[in-house]
Each structure stands twice: as structure tokens, then as C-alpha cells.
Design a protein around this motif. Structure first.
Motif, mmCIF file in Angstrom:
data_model
loop_
_atom_site.group_PDB
_atom_site.id
_atom_site.type_symbol
_atom_site.label_atom_id
_atom_site.label_comp_id
_atom_site.label_asym_id
_atom_site.label_seq_id
_atom_site.Cartn_x
_atom_site.Cartn_y
_atom_site.Cartn_z
ATOM 1 N N ILE A 1 0.864 -1.169 0.000
ATOM 2 C CA ILE A 1 0.000 0.000 0.000
ATOM 3 C C ILE A 1 0.900 1.219 0.000
ATOM 4 O O ILE A 1 1.747 1.357 0.869
ATOM 5 N N GLY A 2 0.734 2.079 -0.991
ATOM 6 C CA GLY A 2 1.552 3.281 -1.059
ATOM 7 C C GLY A 2 2.587 3.204 -2.167
ATOM 8 O O GLY A 2 3.225 2.186 -2.376
ATOM 9 N N TYR B 1 -1.527 -1.047 -4.048
ATOM 10 C CA TYR B 1 -2.359 0.151 -4.061
ATOM 11 C C TYR B 1 -1.395 1.299 -4.148
ATOM 12 O O TYR B 1 -0.597 1.503 -3.248
ATOM 13 N N SER B 2 -1.445 2.033 -5.228
ATOM 14 C CA SER B 2 -0.466 3.102 -5.358
ATOM 15 C C SER B 2 -1.117 4.318 -5.983
ATOM 16 O O SER B 2 -1.933 4.209 -6.892
ATOM 17 N N GLY B 3 -0.775 5.478 -5.458
ATOM 18 C CA GLY B 3 -1.237 6.705 -6.071
ATOM 19 C C GLY B 3 -2.534 7.254 -5.523
ATOM 20 O O GLY B 3 -2.898 8.358 -5.818
ATOM 21 N N LYS B 4 -3.245 6.462 -4.733
ATOM 22 C CA LYS B 4 -4.491 7.024 -4.203
ATOM 23 C C LYS B 4 -4.697 6.575 -2.755
ATOM 24 O O LYS B 4 -5.815 6.386 -2.287
ATOM 25 N N VAL B 5 -3.549 6.416 -2.075
ATOM 26 C CA VAL B 5 -3.602 5.861 -0.726
ATOM 27 C C VAL B 5 -4.463 6.709 0.204
ATOM 28 O O VAL B 5 -5.233 6.197 1.001
ATOM 29 N N GLU B 6 -4.325 8.036 0.025
ATOM 30 C CA GLU B 6 -5.058 8.898 0.947
ATOM 31 C C GLU B 6 -6.568 8.765 0.758
ATOM 32 O O GLU B 6 -7.345 9.074 1.647
ATOM 33 N N LYS B 7 -6.944 8.316 -0.455
ATOM 34 C CA LYS B 7 -8.373 8.256 -0.726
ATOM 35 C C LYS B 7 -8.921 6.843 -0.705
ATOM 36 O O LYS B 7 -10.000 6.583 -1.231
ATOM 37 N N LEU B 8 -8.190 5.908 -0.101
ATOM 38 C CA LEU B 8 -8.699 4.543 0.001
ATOM 39 C C LEU B 8 -10.014 4.551 0.786
ATOM 40 O O LEU B 8 -10.095 5.082 1.881
ATOM 41 N N THR B 9 -11.027 3.964 0.208
ATOM 42 C CA THR B 9 -12.334 3.994 0.859
ATOM 43 C C THR B 9 -12.460 2.820 1.827
ATOM 44 O O THR B 9 -11.747 1.831 1.696
ATOM 45 N N PRO B 10 -13.375 2.924 2.773
ATOM 46 C CA PRO B 10 -13.612 1.791 3.669
ATOM 47 C C PRO B 10 -13.946 0.511 2.896
ATOM 48 O O PRO B 10 -13.560 -0.574 3.302
ATOM 49 N N LEU C 1 -10.755 -1.129 1.742
ATOM 50 C CA LEU C 1 -10.063 -1.773 2.849
ATOM 51 C C LEU C 1 -10.767 -3.070 3.227
ATOM 52 O O LEU C 1 -10.140 -4.081 3.521
ATOM 53 N N LYS C 2 -12.071 -3.034 3.186
ATOM 54 C CA LYS C 2 -12.859 -4.210 3.508
ATOM 55 C C LYS C 2 -12.579 -5.316 2.495
ATOM 56 O O LYS C 2 -12.427 -6.480 2.846
ATOM 57 N N ASP C 3 -12.483 -4.889 1.239
ATOM 58 C CA ASP C 3 -12.199 -5.828 0.173
ATOM 59 C C ASP C 3 -10.842 -6.498 0.397
ATOM 60 O O ASP C 3 -10.697 -7.714 0.246
ATOM 61 N N LEU C 4 -9.853 -5.679 0.798
ATOM 62 C CA LEU C 4 -8.532 -6.230 1.085
ATOM 63 C C LEU C 4 -8.607 -7.238 2.226
ATOM 64 O O LEU C 4 -8.017 -8.324 2.158
ATOM 65 N N ALA C 5 -9.354 -6.891 3.270
ATOM 66 C CA ALA C 5 -9.497 -7.790 4.412
ATOM 67 C C ALA C 5 -10.142 -9.101 3.977
ATOM 68 O O ALA C 5 -9.693 -10.190 4.360
ATOM 69 N N GLN C 6 -11.172 -9.005 3.146
ATOM 70 C CA GLN C 6 -11.844 -10.209 2.655
ATOM 71 C C GLN C 6 -10.865 -11.098 1.900
ATOM 72 O O GLN C 6 -10.846 -12.313 2.061
ATOM 73 N N PHE C 7 -10.036 -10.439 1.093
ATOM 74 C CA PHE C 7 -9.052 -11.163 0.306
ATOM 75 C C PHE C 7 -8.091 -11.934 1.214
ATOM 76 O O PHE C 7 -7.841 -13.127 1.028
#
Lengths: 288, 97
Positions: free
Chosen positions: A117-118, A136-145, A148-154
Motif C-alpha cells: 500500500i503506497g 495500491y499506489s497513487g491514491k492511498v489517501e483516498k482509500l475507501t472503507p 479496505l474491507k475488500d482487502l481484508a476479505q481477500f
């Protein structure tokens, strides 16, 4: 002797840089305040959830959930959280160094795959031969919940289907404004802390059964842990940038005063020289 | 049967974003997966998964409520701890405030 005009130019450019760093500092401070609030407001959750989990696990001791099962670490999934932008001191480089040495050590016994991430992490790990699962690159500040949830599911899926035997998250924890703390946290399998309090209480009822409760309780925990580390990291990033920019502004100030001193010396020297020349000329004329 | 039942419940509603409620209440009504559960002081220990619905708590005279999306509650005789997430509308509304 450097020319006056060059010195003036240099001072002007340092002043411009100082203005930029000062502006960046102000921006970082404002952003930090915002993120700091979310981090601090989330703290009660972080203090009570593990406790709650350990109580629940104590009562449901016989229940074996796939997310609690420990396996030999043959395959490891690493999640590394950095920032997109630089200019925040050693924030990213320290973290990446530490992460690299940690995973290289682990790589001796197991296969490593990474989630980055970043932008900073992505460019750093281009040079290193770890296979990447997601970046995840280029939009780290705008990562939506949702993302993040999708990443956790993965990650949860990887673990439940035995595609990986351990998940580690490496991130900067927002300890104080002065110094972030590099944290390597193992989020899967979930390790449940001992809980003595629970042993003294009455056994509770479950509604519904322990199984279904754990099926939602544990994934939720992992999900929250990921978003929590993400928020910590972003607070730490803004704090680090604030400090770095503060230092830069200070350094620019020092540089300006040094340069101004040199400038004034040269200016005075040239005035004295000119005066001397005039005086000598006057003297010479007078003697005739 | 114990005689010293507590008179009030300490209710803590905790979301990942915020500690939402932390106060003494007379009663709480939680949206369990299989229907609403009313909790009064001295309830026996219960762990319950929550579904979508409204959490209502009763103070001396008035009642207050807000809607949530799932979560868990740990119920003890003198304490109720709720881990939950605000529903989307509710989160927007509390942001505006």
C-alpha cells in the motif's frame, strides 16, 4: 569572491523554498489534526475489542474456528503500509528497511507474498524479488472503507483456504507526534490474549450459537485491524511530514541568515574598497 | 437468588470510529439476529450477535435511539458493551452535527 548578484539570487531561492516548506507544514498540521481525531476516537474500540474477543474465546474454548488455527508458516502474506508522497523524513525508508529485513529473514523458511500500500513501497519493492499479490499506489489517501474491507476479505480468504499460513502487517504506528513506531503485527491466525477476568464470571448464554457468532466476530476483527493500521499509518505520516517540514523551515532560516551575513560582508567590503579608491584619487589630485 | 440487583446498567456503545455512548441507563433494547432483546439491570450474562436495526436506551424519563448495522453485544448484570457500526444514514447525520 562570489558576486553580489549571485548571492542575492540564492537567498531569494532559499526564501522561496522556505515558504513552500512552511506551507506544507501548515497543510500537514491541519491534516494531522483531522486524522488524529479519528485515531484517538477509535482508541476505546482498540482497547475493548481484544478484551471482548478473549472473553468470548475463553467461553467458547472448545470451538475451533479456521481463523484461530495455527499452522506451520510455509507461506506468508505480508502487508506493508507506506505513504504515496515523500518529504516526510525517514518515515518510509525506515519502515521499508525494517520490513525488508524482516521478510528476508522469514523467506529462509517460507514463501513470501506481499500486498503493498503506497507508491513508496511499490517503487522500493520493484528492486526486490518478492511476488506481489496486490498493490495500491497513487491514491492511498483516498482509500475507501470498501476497498479496505475488500482487502481484508481477500486476506481472510487466503487464510481460510490455506493459501497462506500467516498474515503480517507492517506499518507506522502513531505513537506521538515526535516519533512514529514501526510495528509488525501478526493479524492471522488471530492470537487471543489470556483473560483472567472471564474465568471468574458466570458462563454466558449465546445467541445464536457460538459458531455463527465467531463466524462474524473474527472476520470483523481482522477487517477492523486492517483499517486501524491504515489510519494509524496515515496519522503517523502527517506527523512525520509536519516534523520534517518544520526542520526544513528551520534549516532554511539558518541558511538565509548565514547567506545574508556573507552578503553584507561582501557588500561592505566593496563599499570600503570604492571609498578607498575615491580617497586615493582625491589625494592624488590634491598633491598635484 | 441475589437480592442486590444493580439499579442501572452501564451502557457502552463502541464503533470503530468513536465511543458513541457511555452512560448509565435504565434499560436497553438491542436488535438481535432473531428479534429484539430487552435488557434490564441484572440480566444474566449473554453474548449476542446483532443485526440491522435500532438500539434504544431508556434514561429516567426519555428514550433515545439510533440505527446500526450489525455487531455484537456483551451483556453482563451491571454492564452492556456493544460493538457495532452505525448505519450509513446515521453516520452521515452524526457527521453533520
Amino acid at each position: 569572491m562570489p558576486a553580489l548578484i549571485d548571492l542575492r539570487k540564492r537567498i531569494r531561492s532559499v526564501k522561496n523554498t522556505q515558504q513552500i516548506t512552511q506551507a506544507m507544514k501548515t497543510v500537514a498540521t491541519a491534516k494531522l489534526k483531522k486524522v488524529q481525531r479519528t485515531v484517538i476516537e477509535a482508541r476505546p474500540y482498540w482497547h475493548s475489542y481484544p478484551n471482548f474477543l478473549s472473553e468470548a474465546a475463553f467461553w467458547a474454548a472448545r470451538y475451533e474456528h479456521p481463523l484461530l488455527m495455527k499452522r506451520e508458516e510455509k507461506r506468508i502474506e505480508g502487508v506493508i503500509i507506506t505513504s504515496d508522497k515523500g518529504l516526510c523524513g525517514a518515515f518510509n525508508s525506515n519502515l521499508l528497511e525494517k520490513a525488508l529485513s524482516f521478510f528476508e529473514e522469514k523467506a529462509k523458511q517460507s514463501d513470501i507474498r506481499l500486498v503493498l500500500i503506497g507508491k513508496k513501497a511499490v517503487t522500493f519493492f520493484k528492486k526486490h524479488p518478492f511476488p506481489l499479490d496486490r498493490t495500491y499506489s497513487g491514491k492511498v489517501e483516498k482509500l475507501t472503507p470498501e476497498e479496505l474491507k475488500d482487502l481484508a476479505q481477500f486476506l481472510l480468504q487466503l487464510y481460510t483456504f490455506s493459501k497462506t499460513d500467516g498474515v503480517y502487517v507492517v506499518y507506522n504506528e502513531f505513537k506521538s507526534i515526535l516519533s512514529p513506531r514501526i510495528t509488525i503485527a501478526k493479524i492471522l491466525p488471530i492470537e487471543i490474549p489470556e483473560n483472567k477476568e472471564a474465568q471468574e464470571r458466570l458462563t454466558p448464554d449465546w445467541e445464536p450459537e457460538a459458531g455463527p457468532i465467531f463466524n462474524t466476530l473474527l472476520p470483523l476483527y481482522v477487517e477492523n485491524q486492517i483499517s486501524h493500521s491504515f489510519f494509524e499509518s496515515s496519522a503517523a505520516e502527517h506527523a512525520a511530514r509536519m516534523m520534517a517540514m518544520d526542520n526544513a523551515t528551520q534549516n532554511a532560516e539558518d541558511l538565509i541568515s548565514d547567506l545574508t551575513l556573507v552578503l553584507n560582508k561582501i557588500r561592505q567590503a566593496s563599499i570600503t574598497k570604492e571609498l578607498l579608491e575615491i580617497m586615493t584619487a582625491v589625494e592624488a589630485l590634491a598633491k598635484r | 437468588m441475589s437480592i442486590n440487583l444493580p439499579l442501572s446498567l452501564q451502557l457502552r456503545v463502541i464503533t470503530p470510529r468513536k465511543l458513541l455512548v457511555d452512560r448509565d441507563v435504565k434499560a436497553v433494547f438491542l436488535p438481535g439476529l432473531e428479534g429484539y432483546i430487552g435488557v434490564f439491570p441484572g440480566h444474566r450474562p449473554l453474548l449476542v450477535a446483532l443485526g440491522k436495526g435500532a438500539i434504544t436506551y431508556r434514561l429516567n424519563q426519555k428514550e433515545e435511539k439510533f440505527s446500526v448495522e450489525g455487531g455484537f453485544a456483551e451483556i453482563l448484570p451491571e454492564k452492556v458493551i456493544v460493538f457495532t457500526k452505525l448505519s450509513k444514514n446515521e453516520a452521515d447525520r452524526s457527521n453533520e452535527r
